[in-house]
Write a protein that holds these residues in place. Structure first.
Motif, short mmCIF file in Angstrom:
data_model
loop_
_atom_site.label_atom_id
_atom_site.label_comp_id
_atom_site.label_asym_id
_atom_site.label_seq_id
_atom_site.Cartn_x
_atom_site.Cartn_y
_atom_site.Cartn_z
N GLU A 5 26.51 41.34 26.20
CA GLU A 5 27.88 41.86 26.05
C GLU A 5 28.37 42.53 27.34
N ASN A 6 27.48 43.28 28.00
CA ASN A 6 27.87 43.89 29.26
C ASN A 6 28.25 42.83 30.29
N LEU A 7 27.43 41.82 30.40
CA LEU A 7 27.67 40.78 31.39
C LEU A 7 28.99 40.05 31.09
N ASN A 8 29.21 39.71 29.83
CA ASN A 8 30.46 39.05 29.45
C ASN A 8 31.66 39.95 29.71
N PHE A 9 31.49 41.23 29.44
CA PHE A 9 32.57 42.19 29.66
C PHE A 9 33.00 42.19 31.12
N VAL B 112 36.63 41.07 32.69
CA VAL B 112 37.48 42.00 33.44
C VAL B 112 37.94 41.37 34.75
N PHE B 113 37.06 40.61 35.38
CA PHE B 113 37.40 39.99 36.66
C PHE B 113 37.98 38.58 36.48
N GLY B 114 38.31 38.23 35.25
CA GLY B 114 38.99 36.95 34.99
C GLY B 114 38.12 35.73 35.22
N THR B 115 36.82 35.87 34.96
CA THR B 115 35.95 34.70 35.11
C THR B 115 35.04 34.61 33.88
N THR B 116 34.09 33.70 33.95
CA THR B 116 33.14 33.59 32.85
C THR B 116 31.73 33.59 33.40
N VAL B 117 30.77 33.93 32.56
CA VAL B 117 29.37 33.95 32.98
C VAL B 117 28.95 32.54 33.41
N GLU B 118 29.42 31.52 32.67
CA GLU B 118 29.03 30.14 32.96
C GLU B 118 29.47 29.74 34.36
N GLU B 119 30.68 30.15 34.73
CA GLU B 119 31.26 29.71 36.00
C GLU B 119 30.40 30.13 37.20
N ASN B 120 29.86 31.35 37.14
CA ASN B 120 29.10 31.85 38.29
C ASN B 120 27.62 32.03 37.99
N TYR B 121 27.16 31.35 36.96
CA TYR B 121 25.78 31.58 36.53
C TYR B 121 24.77 31.31 37.64
#
Lengths: 241, 304
Positions: B96-100, B104-113
């Motif tokens: 949840e922290n990582l997704n949050f 906030v920065f307008g991206t997704t975890v998948e995009e910069n994994y």
């Protein structure tokens, strides 16, 4: 340096089924500087709580300053001092108030507290700070004072938890000189730290991993044994989980 | 070379305390730049100015080519900041922290994994765990993952290794080294001199002043005198004796030995003889190479 002030034989401490201290045996001599190392969660805090009379062993023999950890915890507490980097002194009390408070807690006579107070202020060149709040003192001075307060009642052993974290290199060395001076008076110094360069100052060190002591010797011998040039490398070799 | 940070004449006071006193430096793109100095030296104040969280009293600064005062909105999108105090939400899970932070920065975890995979993979097995229940080393890895999740150009790490055990510290520096290939500039502060060696360049900072900026190697070789180690079983007696000896210029305890410099004209041989006269018969004197900390001590002694 032969009189033993800490004697631990087959110490076991369990919390339910979890074995926090798994059959520890070691001795520490009078006036020795002993480094007690281990990764986070290795079980160091559990041992220190037992050695300072705050917790009882599950089994094994533990004597501190000649007193038994099962039956004489109160006498143990009177014969030890404790200093940690994060909290030792009350920030909203003055230097003098802290000393008087701790002297009272240690059960020292008023006349003795007064005597130690003036000795201490003179020794640390602290006269001008007597009525200053702790929060107004630079970190280095606070640490020196915290150490002096921890040995105010001339304990047999003082426990130091990361004593010189974050201070500048000169202050840090002044601090170690104070530790050497204190040890030369016969007070045993028991140091825990994550910083292996602090460990290099110790006479002997032990390294704990998963509740067991996996190494115990002088820094020099350990470095030789593992064929490395620093205690840090020894630590990483044997404490990598 | 393009500069990631250019600072000139930066000062900042809090009441009567001068936290930063007219400091200037520049950081190159894609380097690991360390600020090494004790608590209270001004490291955190400087990092807060760089990250646009604090306005300096005077001086100019460009961070990633932007002015942190007037262009802070754009700048903040490009900075990953890991403050000294652990500041993730303890009552959210790891995931949840990582997704949050990604959101906030307008991206997704998948995009910069890919950027965080090396680091995050260590804690991913615990992704459902509450952040407050993680060990120190795991919290640190999560904080770094969160600071990186929007793919910043500049990563600002304020004392990331304080309070962390030696094994986790070493792993942390390994992770920073690997980030280099992603062309991220890293500035990192630490009170621990031994970490300097992991940086491309370091600034030694004390009382709001920068004492020296150089590669770790050059900082060491900047030591101006011959350095000797002196060892004896009687440590405290050795300290006292060295302090009294007129041939000794400086003497500092370093672990199990003393680091000593001598006045001009003196030799290690005459030092040994002097020690024997004072009753220290087992002293061993060796010439040694100065370390970063020796140089720091030398710079601190010199009047500014």
């Amino acid at each position: 340096m032969n009189k033993k002030v800490i004697y631990v034989k087959n110490l076991v401490k369990k919390f339910d089924s979890f074995v926090a201290n798994d059959n520890l045996s070691f001795e520490v001599s009078e006036g020795e500087i002993f480094g007690f190392l281990g990764a986070n969660g290795a079980g160091k805090t559990t041992t220190i709580r037992i050695l300072s009379g705050l917790s009882k062993p599950t089994s094994g023999e533990v004597k501190v300053a000649g007193f038994d950890a099962y039956t004489q915890a109160e006498q143990i507490k009177k014969n030890i001092g404790y200093m940690c980097q994060k909290f030792s002194l009350y920030e909203d009390l003055t230097v003098k108030e802290n000393i008087v408070l701790y002297g009272g807690i240690y059960g020292m006579k008023k006349s003795l507290i007064k005597e130690r107070l003036s000795d201490l202020l003179e020794k640390l060149h602290f006269q001008e700070y007597e009525n200053r709040m702790i929060s107004d003192l630079p970190l280095g001075l606070r640490q020196k004072l915290a150490f002096s307060v921890a040995v105010l009642h001339e304990p047999k052993i003082v426990f130091l938890d990361e004593p010189t974290g974050g201070v500048d290199p000169i202050t840090r060395r002044q601090f170690w000189e104070t530790i050497y001076e204190t040890a030369s008076r016969g007070i045993t110094i028991f140091v825990t730290t994550h910083y292996m360069d602090e460990a290099e100052y110790c006479d002997r060190i032990s390294i704990m991993n998963e509740g067991k002591i996996v190494a115990l010797d002088t820094p020099e011998m350990l470095k030789k044994q593992y064929n490395v040039s620093s205690v840090e490398e020894v630590f990483i070799k044997i404490a990598r989980p | 070379m393009i500069k990631a940070i250019e600072a000139s004449g930066i000062s900042k006071s809090f009441g009567a305390t001068k936290a930063l006193d007219n400091i200037s430096f520049s950081v190159n793109e894609s380097e690991i730049f360390g600020f090494i100095g004790p608590d209270g030296a001004g490291k955190t104040t400087l990092f807060r100015i760089i990250t646009s969280l604090l306005i300096p009293d005077s001086g100019t600064m460009k961070v990633l080519g932007m002015d942190p005062i007037t262009e802070y909105k754009e700048l903040r999108k490009n900075i990953g900041y890991m403050p000294g105090r652990f500041s993730l939400y303890q009552d959210l899970s790891v995931e949840e922290n990582l997704n949050f932070y990604a959101t906030v920065f307008g991206t997704t975890v998948e995009e910069n994994y890919e950027l965080i995979s090396d680091i995050y993979s260590h804690i991913e097995p615990f992704k459902k765990r509450l952040t407050g229940k993680l060990s120190g080393g795991m919290k640190q890895k999560l904080a770094l993952s969160c600071a990186l999740i929007h793919k910043p150009k500049l990563l600002v790490l304020d004392e990331p290794t304080t309070g962390v055990d030696a094994v986790s510290r070493s792993e942390f520096w390994d992770m920073l080294g690997k980030l280099k290939k992603h062309n991220i500039t890293i500035i990192v502060s630490t009170p621990y001199m031994d970490e300097a060696i992991r940086c491309n360049r370091v600034a030694l900072i004390q009382d709001g002043n920068i004492l020296s900026v150089d590669t770790p190697q050059n900082v060491r070789t900047g030591f101006s005198r011959k350095l000797f180690t002196v060892k004896s079983a009687e440590k405290y007696k050795l300290i006292k004796t060295l302090r009294k000896n007129p041939e000794v210029l400086t003497a500092y305890p370093f672990g199990d030995s003393m680091h000593v410099t001598l006045i001009d004209g003196s030799t290690p041989d005459s030092l040994s003889k002097g020690l024997v006269r004072e009753g220290i018969n087992d002293a061993v004197v060796h010439e040694a190479e100065a370390g970063i900390e020796d140089r720091f001590l030398e710079l601190m002694e010199k009047p500014q």
